[in-house]
Write an enzyme that holds these catalytic residues in place. Structure first.
Site, PDB file in Angstrom:
ATOM      1  N   LYS A 194      48.745  37.737  59.192  1.00  0.00           N
ATOM      2  CA  LYS A 194      49.059  38.779  58.203  1.00  0.00           C
ATOM      3  C   LYS A 194      49.513  40.042  58.943  1.00  0.00           C
ATOM      4  O   LYS A 194      48.731  40.648  59.677  1.00  0.00           O
ATOM      5  CB  LYS A 194      47.825  39.131  57.357  1.00  0.00           C
ATOM      6  CG  LYS A 194      48.211  39.955  56.130  1.00  0.00           C
ATOM      7  CD  LYS A 194      47.094  40.809  55.596  1.00  0.00           C
ATOM      8  CE  LYS A 194      46.933  42.083  56.365  1.00  0.00           C
ATOM      9  NZ  LYS A 194      48.074  43.015  56.275  1.00  0.00           N
ATOM     10  N   GLU A 269      41.441  43.859  69.505  1.00  0.00           N
ATOM     11  CA  GLU A 269      42.152  44.910  70.249  1.00  0.00           C
ATOM     12  C   GLU A 269      42.137  46.138  69.356  1.00  0.00           C
ATOM     13  O   GLU A 269      42.895  46.207  68.386  1.00  0.00           O
ATOM     14  CB  GLU A 269      43.594  44.475  70.536  1.00  0.00           C
ATOM     15  CG  GLU A 269      43.728  43.233  71.390  1.00  0.00           C
ATOM     16  CD  GLU A 269      43.352  43.458  72.833  1.00  0.00           C
ATOM     17  OE1 GLU A 269      43.303  44.625  73.266  1.00  0.00           O
ATOM     18  OE2 GLU A 269      43.096  42.465  73.526  1.00  0.00           O
ATOM     19  N   CYS A 303      48.285  52.392  71.036  1.00  0.00           N
ATOM     20  CA  CYS A 303      46.834  52.421  71.240  1.00  0.00           C
ATOM     21  C   CYS A 303      46.478  52.891  72.653  1.00  0.00           C
ATOM     22  O   CYS A 303      45.379  53.371  72.876  1.00  0.00           O
ATOM     23  CB  CYS A 303      46.247  51.049  70.968  1.00  0.00           C
ATOM     24  SG  CYS A 303      47.078  49.784  71.925  1.00  0.00           S
ATOM     25  N   GLU A 399      40.960  59.589  67.942  1.00  0.00           N
ATOM     26  CA  GLU A 399      42.309  59.171  68.332  1.00  0.00           C
ATOM     27  C   GLU A 399      43.313  59.861  67.391  1.00  0.00           C
ATOM     28  O   GLU A 399      43.280  59.636  66.185  1.00  0.00           O
ATOM     29  CB  GLU A 399      42.375  57.645  68.169  1.00  0.00           C
ATOM     30  CG  GLU A 399      43.617  56.979  68.637  1.00  0.00           C
ATOM     31  CD  GLU A 399      43.596  55.474  68.320  1.00  0.00           C
ATOM     32  OE1 GLU A 399      42.960  55.059  67.334  1.00  0.00           O
ATOM     33  OE2 GLU A 399      44.246  54.725  69.065  1.00  0.00           O
TER      34      GLU A 399
END
Ligand code: NAP
Length: 497
Positions: A194, A269, A303, A399
């Site tokens: 997905k 991840e 990331c 982040e």
């Protein structure tokens, strides 16, 4: 707000005819392109303009279940093929991606926003995982261990785990698909996948090329739609043996909790909060170039992006001044326009996060040294730099995932490491020094899965990509990446000798 001025076409008009042929408005289940069972769809937009560029199926639990059933039926047949056979299909798929690189890059820029050159580089990066894991398939070997009795031998097989469920993010809509699907398929697993709601068109186009390259029906199934509903089915389904997820730490934790009910193998991840340490003995010009690459590539939406610049006191002023000068040369604009360095952010929430971090930092006493401009309703934010940042500011603890560079200072190596490790994330870290001993000490001391020493770029298919702490579990890429999709089976042979 500075921007790249151009009359080049944008939106759907920017797509070459070949790219239009790769656009899909249905999903791939069991080798058939299908609409949602109830016919529902959702819109995909161009982040540069906000205009709708297509619609894809809004699938849910029933289609997620059907995809697993198809993958389950296909799995044994696929695993029984020779490794060379599986590799040949992956090699053809890689060739197809390379042949259609310009078409795929245009689709990627259209729905995702990154500059066309970066999109094109991502297509090659995506193809590199197929090439790498095609070569890895015939290297899935076992071992023979001396027996524990004179008449016994111990053998170890490495076998495909089964069906792998893969959920991918929007920031690398092509590469995250192949970084998971290539090792899974090379190992003999079949895949249900997905993609993120913002970027389904690239994933569907990549899947279409996989199908044309000879992937048998059911080996790769790609569905779009209701993420929580699909995620629940895949976490709960006993036939799904591996859950491979790339995305936020928050959703990764949800999936890990839910997947525990059926004891899923997990490959996660997740988010990062990378520190970029500049020591006084560093080559400052090189460090500034590395900083620009690490912070502003893909508008700060990777990331492994630097989130926190930590600079030794004696060079902090000089580094910050040179960084500000370099930032001023970056051109913001539509990804299709020649010369664009920094494209739009993915959505309005992303803009709100960046501007929120910026106003929090300035409100608590940081100095705005460059950029940070945006206009109401726009997803473009000019590359920003703040100095005098302290550990309590949101730019340090969360982040940012956008084009905002935050610079804080340190006085000693120990203090630098303590600041860098003061986070629950542990994906990437960077350091700049000419001192070989320090580069070892600091690399070993950083609590991360990946370290860039005198470089701001880490991603390559031959290296193990992944994090520690709350940044994830497992590795993708390199020979380690295939282990996520293989089970060890030990055979004890008696009566020998
Ligand atoms: P996200 O919100 O976690 O979404 C990632 C994927 O998870 C999307 O496909 C999303 O689907 C799906 N999802 C969301 N909620 C779900 C649920 N309840 N159950 C199942 N699936 C669900 O993350 P994002 O905002 O797209 O991506 C940014 C994050 O990814 C950042 O934190 C970044 O650091 C991280 N990231 C990590 C790596 C790495 O390798 N470590 C690489 C790239 C990005 P919908 O889009 O349909 O909601």
């Amino acid at each position: 707000m500075s921007s790249v001025l151009s009359t080049a076409p944008t939106g759907l008009a920017a797509l070459p005819p070949g790219a239009r042929q790769l656009l899909r408005d249905s999903c791939l289940i069991d080798g058939r392109w299908q609409a949602a069972l109830d016919g529902r769809t959702f819109a995909v937009d161009d982040p540069a303009t906000g205009a709708t560029i297509g619609r894809v199926p809004l699938m849910g639990a029933a289609e997620a279940d059907a995809a697993v059933a198809a993958a389950g039926r296909a799995q044994q047949l696929w695993a029984r093929r020779t490794a060379k056979d599986r590799a040949a299909v992956l090699d053809r798929w890689a060739a197809a991606l390379r042949e259609r690189r310009a078409d795929l890059a245009a689709i990627l820029t259209l729905e995702q926003g990154k500059p066309l050159a970066e999109a094109s580089a991502e297509i090659e990066y995506a193809a590199s995982f197929l090439t790498f894991f095609a070569a890895e398939a015939p290297r899935i070997t076992g071992e023979i261990i001396p027996g524990h009795r004179p008449d016994a031998r111990i053998m170890v097989l490495r076998q495909a785990a089964g069906v792998a469920a893969c959920i991918t993010p929007w920031n690398f809509p092509a590469a995250m698909v192949t970084r998971k699907a290539a090792p899974a398929l090379a190992a003999g697993c079949t895949v249900v996948l997905k993609p993120a709601e913002q970027t389904p068109l690239t994933a569907l186009a990549v899947a279409a090329l996989g199908e044309l390259s000879g992937l048998p029906a059911g080996t790769l199934n790609v569905i779009t739609g209701d993420a929580p509903a699909i995620g629940r089915v895949w976490c709960d389904h006993p036939a799904v043996r591996v859950l491979s997820f790339t995305g936020s730490t928050e959703v990764g934790k949800l999936l890990a909790e839910r997947g525990a009910r059926t004891v899923k193998r997990l490959s996660l991840e997740l988010g990062g909060n990378a520190a970029f340490l500049v020591f006084a003995d560093a080559d400052l010009d090189a460090a500034v170039e590395g900083a620009v690459l690490s912070k502003f590539r893909h508008s700060g939406q990777t990331c492994v992006c630097t989130n926190r610049f930590l600079v030794e006191d004696s060079v902090a002023e000089e580094f910050t001044a040179r960084f500000a000068e370099r930032i001023a040369t970056l051109r913001v604009g539509n990804g299709f326009h020649e010369g664009t360095d920094v494209g739009p952010l993915i959505d309005d929430d992303a803009v709100a996060k960046v501007t929120g971090h910026l106003s929090d930092a300035v409100g608590r006493g940081a100095a705005l040294l460059a950029g940070g401009e945006t206009e109401p309703g726009s997803r473009f934010v000019t590359p920003a730099l703040v100095g005098g940042v302290t550990a309590d500011m949101r730019v340090m603890t969360e982040e940012t995932f956008g084009p905002l560079a935050a610079v804080a200072r340190f006085g000693s190596e120990q203090e630098a490491l303590a600041l860098a490790n003061n986070t629950r994330s542990g994906l990437a870290g960077y350091l700049w020094t000419r001192d070989l001993a320090r580069s070892w000490r600091v690399s070993e001391g950083l609590e991360v899965g990946m370290v860039g020493v005198n470089t701001g770029f880490l991603s390559v298919e031959t290296a193990p990509f992944g994090g520690v702490k709350e940044s994830g579990l497992g590795r993708e890429g390199s020979r380690h990446g295939i282990e996520e999709f293989l089970d060890l089976k030990y055979l004890c042979l008696g009566g020998i000798g």
